[in-house]
Design a protein around this motif. Sequence first.
Motif, mmCIF file in Angstrom:
data_model
loop_
_atom_site.group_PDB
_atom_site.id
_atom_site.type_symbol
_atom_site.label_atom_id
_atom_site.label_comp_id
_atom_site.label_asym_id
_atom_site.label_seq_id
_atom_site.Cartn_x
_atom_site.Cartn_y
_atom_site.Cartn_z
ATOM 1 N N LEU A 100 0.878 -1.172 0.000
ATOM 2 C CA LEU A 100 0.000 0.000 0.000
ATOM 3 C C LEU A 100 0.911 1.217 0.000
ATOM 4 C CD1 LEU A 100 -2.779 -0.873 2.594
ATOM 5 C CD2 LEU A 100 -3.134 -0.339 0.180
ATOM 6 N N ILE A 101 0.689 2.137 -0.918
ATOM 7 C CA ILE A 101 1.510 3.343 -1.024
ATOM 8 C C ILE A 101 0.666 4.529 -0.582
ATOM 9 C CG2 ILE A 101 2.937 4.747 -2.547
ATOM 10 C CD1 ILE A 101 3.888 1.870 -2.414
ATOM 11 N N MET A 102 1.061 5.191 0.491
ATOM 12 C CA MET A 102 0.273 6.298 1.023
ATOM 13 C C MET A 102 1.101 7.590 1.067
ATOM 14 S SD MET A 102 -2.170 6.474 4.401
ATOM 15 C CE MET A 102 -0.873 6.368 5.631
ATOM 16 N N PRO A 103 0.960 8.439 0.045
ATOM 17 C CA PRO A 103 1.632 9.750 0.088
ATOM 18 C C PRO A 103 0.854 10.714 0.973
ATOM 19 C CG PRO A 103 0.416 9.490 -1.971
ATOM 20 C CD PRO A 103 0.251 8.213 -1.219
ATOM 21 N N LEU A 104 1.566 11.435 1.816
ATOM 22 C CA LEU A 104 0.938 12.440 2.672
ATOM 23 C C LEU A 104 0.873 13.772 1.934
ATOM 24 C CD1 LEU A 104 2.742 11.626 6.043
ATOM 25 C CD2 LEU A 104 0.514 10.800 5.250
ATOM 26 N N GLY A 152 -5.404 6.590 0.178
ATOM 27 C CA GLY A 152 -5.679 7.925 0.691
ATOM 28 C C GLY A 152 -6.799 7.895 1.711
ATOM 29 N N LEU A 153 -6.943 8.975 2.445
ATOM 30 C CA LEU A 153 -8.021 9.042 3.434
ATOM 31 C C LEU A 153 -9.388 9.091 2.765
ATOM 32 C CD1 LEU A 153 -6.623 11.628 6.028
ATOM 33 C CD2 LEU A 153 -6.547 9.129 6.140
ATOM 34 N N GLU A 154 -9.420 9.674 1.583
ATOM 35 C CA GLU A 154 -10.681 9.815 0.858
ATOM 36 C C GLU A 154 -10.407 9.796 -0.638
ATOM 37 O OE1 GLU A 154 -10.598 14.669 1.405
ATOM 38 O OE2 GLU A 154 -11.776 13.421 2.765
ATOM 39 N N THR A 155 -11.462 9.691 -1.424
ATOM 40 C CA THR A 155 -11.308 9.679 -2.874
ATOM 41 C C THR A 155 -10.812 11.038 -3.371
ATOM 42 O OG1 THR A 155 -13.627 10.328 -3.154
ATOM 43 C CG2 THR A 155 -13.130 7.966 -3.192
ATOM 44 N N LYS A 200 -1.924 16.215 -3.415
ATOM 45 C CA LYS A 200 -0.994 17.115 -4.097
ATOM 46 C C LYS A 200 0.396 17.012 -3.493
ATOM 47 C CE LYS A 200 -2.563 21.065 -5.488
ATOM 48 N NZ LYS A 200 -3.038 22.472 -5.555
ATOM 49 N N SER A 201 1.391 16.942 -4.378
ATOM 50 C CA SER A 201 2.783 16.878 -3.945
ATOM 51 C C SER A 201 3.318 18.280 -3.677
ATOM 52 C CB SER A 201 3.634 16.210 -5.029
ATOM 53 O OG SER A 201 3.731 17.065 -6.165
ATOM 54 N N GLN A 232 -3.504 10.543 -8.093
ATOM 55 C CA GLN A 232 -4.856 10.052 -7.886
ATOM 56 C C GLN A 232 -4.897 8.910 -6.866
ATOM 57 O OE1 GLN A 232 -7.359 11.614 -9.476
ATOM 58 N NE2 GLN A 232 -8.918 10.444 -8.379
ATOM 59 N N VAL A 233 -5.809 8.999 -5.922
ATOM 60 C CA VAL A 233 -6.016 7.939 -4.938
ATOM 61 C C VAL A 233 -6.742 6.782 -5.607
ATOM 62 C CG1 VAL A 233 -7.267 7.313 -2.829
ATOM 63 C CG2 VAL A 233 -6.037 9.487 -2.962
#
Length: 333
Positions: A13-17, A53-56, A60-61, A68-69
């Motif tokens: 699972l890849i989760m960018p903050l 992601g937390l939501e659909t 943004k980097s 896109q999530v």
Amino acid sequence: MRTETTVADIRLLIMPLPEFAMLPFGGFLDKLRFTADEADYSRQRYCTWRILGLETGSIKSSSGIAIQVQTTTAEINYADFDYLVVFGGRNAQATQALAPRYKNILRKAVGHGVKLVCIDNACFLLAACGLLTGHKVALHWRHEAEFRASFPRIEVVSGQMYCFDGERISCAGGMAAIDLAIEMLARACGRSRALKGLADMLVDEARSSSHELRSLDIEAATSRHTGRAIALMRSLLSTSKTIDELAGMVGISRRQLDRQFLSEHGMTAKNYWNELRLQHVQWRLLNSAHSIAVIADEAGIADVSYLGKIFRKRFGMSPAQCRKASPGMPSDL
């Protein structure tokens, strides 16, 4: 021959903050892509991944590019994955402040046996969530002093690009994310498959976790003793260690150390260390919202008024004036 329904060797699972850096994210993901398939078709066979992601929507980097999530935390079945890879935001303090929103998600993943990987400043989030307690962590050299000040009980491994410590893996970010991906893939898919595609990425070779950066400051042009001393100065920035103690750690006398610094850098070891401290203070003023007192403590300067005096002498402005020059940073100190 592997079929489409076969379980992959490694599932991530890849989760960018928010405000994550594109360089480590893109490098890590592209290494997965090359290893995942026999050819270069980006088919997820030997390794699979999903952007979480937390939501659909999109995330943004720091460069303004949005990713896109693919799946949300409400939809995911953590038992279907081996790793949760978190890419930290540009600002460590802001990343740390995300803890209330992400703590339950990260703990739920751990509860399902998922290993946590923190890349770049994501270690600040995991530490704030209490998920690095008892673990060692590798992080970007610019943020070591800040991390030590915020989480003094967590051991920082200086000079390492990434660190495997049980169920926690950490990485300094940047191009080191590619090296981390190679090591993770090697352990799951074998060394040969892990190295697949490096030539296409124009990467010469996989670097070990202890690889020393030749580009770090000007240390590549220094002698062994001064190079070691500079590395210690950076890792001991917030301490009250003296130059005499530093020389002892390097294995030479104070006089010999000063002689080498004067020859190679045109200043004594003490003056060089003071310059490192002031450079750290300036960078932190421009890239964080922490108070001058906190930043001074990180740099091993106990007296804030003294810091103001030497900072003005070095940069021709007060710390407050320096911070005003940085867009988005508060000026109320």
